[in-house]
Enzyme design. Structure first.
Site, short mmCIF file in Angstrom:
data_model
loop_
_atom_site.label_atom_id
_atom_site.label_comp_id
_atom_site.label_asym_id
_atom_site.label_seq_id
_atom_site.Cartn_x
_atom_site.Cartn_y
_atom_site.Cartn_z
N GLY A 130 0.80 -1.22 0.00
CA GLY A 130 0.00 0.00 0.00
C GLY A 130 0.83 1.26 0.00
O GLY A 130 1.31 1.73 -1.03
N CYS A 131 1.02 1.82 1.18
CA CYS A 131 1.65 3.13 1.29
C CYS A 131 3.14 3.10 0.98
O CYS A 131 3.69 4.10 0.51
CB CYS A 131 1.39 3.71 2.67
SG CYS A 131 -0.37 4.06 2.95
N VAL A 132 3.81 1.98 1.23
CA VAL A 132 5.23 1.90 0.87
C VAL A 132 5.37 1.91 -0.65
O VAL A 132 6.18 2.65 -1.21
CB VAL A 132 5.89 0.64 1.48
CG1 VAL A 132 7.31 0.49 0.95
CG2 VAL A 132 5.91 0.73 3.00
#
Length: 208
Positions: free
Chosen positions: A148-150
Protein backbone atom coordinates in the site's frame (compact mmCIF):
# COMPACT_ATOMS: atom_id res chain seq x y z
CA UNK A 1 4.29 -20.09 -19.64
CA UNK A 2 7.31 -17.79 -19.60
CA UNK A 3 9.57 -18.27 -16.61
CA UNK A 4 9.30 -15.44 -14.11
CA UNK A 5 13.04 -14.81 -14.06
CA UNK A 6 13.20 -14.75 -17.86
CA UNK A 7 10.28 -12.35 -18.03
CA UNK A 8 11.42 -10.01 -15.28
CA UNK A 9 14.80 -10.58 -13.69
CA UNK A 10 16.65 -10.77 -17.00
CA UNK A 11 14.82 -7.72 -18.34
CA UNK A 12 14.53 -5.47 -15.30
CA UNK A 13 17.95 -6.11 -13.84
CA UNK A 14 19.43 -2.66 -13.31
CA UNK A 15 20.66 -1.43 -9.92
CA UNK A 16 20.54 2.33 -9.40
CA UNK A 17 22.55 2.47 -6.18
CA UNK A 18 22.59 4.88 -3.26
CA UNK A 19 22.69 8.65 -3.44
CA UNK A 20 25.05 11.08 -1.75
CA UNK A 21 22.55 12.71 0.62
CA UNK A 22 19.74 10.37 1.67
CA UNK A 23 16.67 10.82 3.83
CA UNK A 24 15.12 7.98 5.83
CA UNK A 25 11.34 7.65 5.68
CA UNK A 26 9.39 5.64 8.23
CA UNK A 27 5.97 5.25 6.66
CA UNK A 28 2.82 4.83 8.76
CA UNK A 29 4.16 2.77 11.64
CA UNK A 30 0.85 3.26 13.43
CA UNK A 31 -0.52 1.46 16.47
CA UNK A 32 -3.34 0.17 14.22
CA UNK A 33 -1.01 -2.47 12.76
CA UNK A 34 -0.02 -3.71 16.22
CA UNK A 35 -3.49 -3.81 17.84
CA UNK A 36 -4.97 -7.30 17.47
CA UNK A 37 -8.48 -5.85 17.76
CA UNK A 38 -7.97 -3.54 14.77
CA UNK A 39 -8.84 -4.67 11.20
CA UNK A 40 -5.42 -3.41 10.10
CA UNK A 41 -3.54 -5.68 12.51
CA UNK A 42 -0.51 -7.36 10.99
CA UNK A 43 2.35 -9.48 12.28
CA UNK A 44 4.96 -6.79 11.69
CA UNK A 45 6.91 -6.56 14.94
CA UNK A 46 10.08 -7.62 13.13
CA UNK A 47 9.56 -4.90 10.51
CA UNK A 48 9.34 -2.21 13.17
CA UNK A 49 12.39 -3.58 14.99
CA UNK A 50 14.36 -3.43 11.74
CA UNK A 51 13.19 0.11 11.03
CA UNK A 52 14.23 1.22 14.50
CA UNK A 53 17.73 -0.19 13.98
CA UNK A 54 18.00 1.64 10.66
CA UNK A 55 16.67 4.80 12.31
CA UNK A 56 19.38 4.61 14.97
CA UNK A 57 22.06 4.31 12.28
CA UNK A 58 20.55 7.20 10.33
CA UNK A 59 20.62 9.37 13.44
CA UNK A 60 24.31 8.61 13.99
CA UNK A 61 24.99 9.36 10.32
CA UNK A 62 23.25 12.72 10.70
CA UNK A 63 20.79 12.28 7.84
CA UNK A 64 17.20 13.58 7.97
CA UNK A 65 14.54 11.25 9.37
CA UNK A 66 10.91 11.70 8.37
CA UNK A 67 7.97 9.92 10.00
CA UNK A 68 4.61 9.86 8.24
CA UNK A 69 1.28 9.80 10.01
CA UNK A 70 -2.23 9.42 8.60
CA UNK A 71 -4.59 12.08 9.93
CA UNK A 72 -8.23 12.74 8.99
CA UNK A 73 -10.95 15.17 9.97
CA UNK A 74 -13.77 13.70 12.11
CA UNK A 75 -15.82 12.69 9.06
CA UNK A 76 -12.93 11.45 6.95
CA UNK A 77 -13.71 13.96 4.21
CA UNK A 78 -10.03 14.84 3.82
CA UNK A 79 -9.47 11.23 2.77
CA UNK A 80 -11.79 11.57 -0.22
CA UNK A 81 -12.34 8.42 -2.28
CA UNK A 82 -9.54 6.58 -0.47
CA UNK A 83 -11.39 6.87 2.84
CA UNK A 84 -14.63 5.96 1.08
CA UNK A 85 -13.11 2.80 -0.42
CA UNK A 86 -10.94 1.52 2.44
CA UNK A 87 -13.15 1.02 5.50
CA UNK A 88 -10.27 0.24 7.94
CA UNK A 89 -9.03 3.83 7.54
CA UNK A 90 -11.50 4.69 10.29
CA UNK A 91 -8.64 3.67 12.58
CA UNK A 92 -7.08 7.05 11.79
CA UNK A 93 -10.01 9.25 12.77
CA UNK A 94 -9.27 11.84 15.48
CA UNK A 95 -9.02 10.54 19.02
CA UNK A 96 -8.37 6.91 18.10
CA UNK A 97 -5.34 5.34 19.75
CA UNK A 98 -4.86 3.21 16.64
CA UNK A 99 -3.81 6.33 14.74
CA UNK A 100 -0.90 7.10 17.04
CA UNK A 101 2.68 6.03 16.45
CA UNK A 102 3.57 2.48 17.41
CA UNK A 103 5.35 1.92 20.70
CA UNK A 104 9.06 2.52 20.30
CA UNK A 105 8.63 5.03 17.50
CA UNK A 106 8.08 8.18 19.52
CA UNK A 107 9.37 11.04 17.32
CA UNK A 108 12.61 12.72 18.36
CA UNK A 109 12.77 16.51 18.49
CA UNK A 110 14.84 16.76 15.33
CA UNK A 111 12.69 14.36 13.31
CA UNK A 112 10.10 15.62 10.86
CA UNK A 113 6.48 14.45 10.89
CA UNK A 114 4.59 14.54 7.60
CA UNK A 115 0.84 14.09 7.91
CA UNK A 116 -0.96 12.57 4.96
CA UNK A 117 -4.39 11.38 3.87
CA UNK A 118 -3.55 9.20 0.88
CA UNK A 119 -1.22 6.24 0.24
CA UNK A 120 1.83 8.14 -0.99
CA UNK A 121 3.81 10.28 1.44
CA UNK A 122 4.32 12.68 -1.47
CA UNK A 123 0.71 13.14 -2.59
CA UNK A 124 -0.80 16.35 -1.23
CA UNK A 125 2.17 17.02 1.08
CA UNK A 126 5.27 19.21 1.03
CA UNK A 127 7.63 16.23 1.22
CA UNK A 128 9.20 16.57 -2.25
CA UNK A 129 10.10 20.28 -2.05
CA UNK A 130 11.24 19.82 1.55
CA UNK A 131 13.65 17.05 0.57
CA UNK A 132 14.94 19.20 -2.28
CA UNK A 133 15.43 22.16 0.05
CA UNK A 134 17.42 19.93 2.42
CA UNK A 135 19.65 18.85 -0.45
CA UNK A 136 18.50 15.23 -0.42
CA UNK A 137 19.00 13.27 -3.62
CA UNK A 138 17.71 9.91 -2.40
CA UNK A 139 15.36 8.18 0.02
CA UNK A 140 15.49 5.02 2.10
CA UNK A 141 12.00 3.63 2.62
CA UNK A 142 10.69 1.60 5.54
CA UNK A 143 7.12 1.16 6.68
CA UNK A 144 3.65 -0.29 6.41
CA UNK A 145 2.23 -1.68 4.34
CA UNK A 146 4.48 -2.92 1.55
CA UNK A 147 1.63 -3.31 -0.93
CA UNK A 148 0.00 0.00 0.00
CA UNK A 149 1.65 3.13 1.29
CA UNK A 150 5.23 1.90 0.87
CA UNK A 151 4.65 1.03 -2.77
CA UNK A 152 2.80 4.30 -3.49
CA UNK A 153 5.57 6.32 -1.85
CA UNK A 154 8.20 4.35 -3.74
CA UNK A 155 6.65 5.10 -7.13
CA UNK A 156 6.27 8.80 -6.30
CA UNK A 157 9.79 9.05 -4.92
CA UNK A 158 11.18 7.74 -8.19
CA UNK A 159 8.82 9.98 -10.16
CA UNK A 160 10.09 13.02 -8.27
CA UNK A 161 13.66 12.13 -9.23
CA UNK A 162 14.96 10.65 -5.98
CA UNK A 163 17.12 7.55 -5.99
CA UNK A 164 14.97 5.13 -4.05
CA UNK A 165 15.92 2.18 -1.86
CA UNK A 166 13.29 0.02 -0.17
CA UNK A 167 14.58 -1.80 2.92
CA UNK A 168 12.79 -5.14 2.70
CA UNK A 169 13.37 -6.20 6.32
CA UNK A 170 11.92 -2.92 7.56
CA UNK A 171 8.68 -3.19 5.56
CA UNK A 172 5.69 -5.37 6.33
CA UNK A 173 2.21 -6.36 5.23
CA UNK A 174 -0.77 -8.34 6.47
CA UNK A 175 0.13 -11.29 4.25
CA UNK A 176 3.45 -12.50 2.90
CA UNK A 177 2.23 -12.91 -0.70
CA UNK A 178 1.49 -9.22 -1.43
CA UNK A 179 4.58 -8.29 0.58
CA UNK A 180 6.88 -10.41 -1.56
CA UNK A 181 5.11 -9.61 -4.83
CA UNK A 182 5.35 -5.88 -4.32
CA UNK A 183 8.98 -6.02 -3.25
CA UNK A 184 9.67 -7.99 -6.43
CA UNK A 185 7.87 -5.47 -8.63
CA UNK A 186 9.35 -2.37 -6.95
CA UNK A 187 12.82 -3.82 -7.39
CA UNK A 188 12.09 -4.52 -11.05
CA UNK A 189 10.83 -1.07 -12.00
CA UNK A 190 11.08 1.66 -9.40
CA UNK A 191 13.73 1.13 -6.73
CA UNK A 192 16.53 -1.00 -5.37
CA UNK A 193 15.10 -3.39 -2.79
CA UNK A 194 17.83 -3.96 -0.24
CA UNK A 195 18.37 -5.75 3.06
CA UNK A 196 18.72 -4.14 6.46
CA UNK A 197 22.36 -5.20 6.50
CA UNK A 198 22.99 -3.38 3.24
CA UNK A 199 21.27 -0.25 4.50
CA UNK A 200 23.24 -0.29 7.74
CA UNK A 201 26.50 -0.78 5.87
CA UNK A 202 25.71 2.24 3.71
CA UNK A 203 24.70 4.44 6.65
CA UNK A 204 27.71 3.40 8.71
CA UNK A 205 29.89 4.34 5.76
CA UNK A 206 28.47 7.87 5.81
CA UNK A 207 29.85 8.37 9.32
CA UNK A 208 33.36 7.09 8.51
Amino acid sequence: MTDLNDNYAKVYNRTVGFGQRPCLLLIDFAHAYFDSKCPLYANVDDSLASALRVRAAATVAGIPVVLTKVTYDPKGLSGGRFFEKAAPLEAFLPGRATGEFAAGLEPAEDEIIVTKQYPSAFFGTSLAPMLTAMGCDSVLLTGLTTSGCVRATCVDAMSHGFRTSVIADACGDRHDDPHRANLFDMNAKYADVISEASALGYLNGLTA
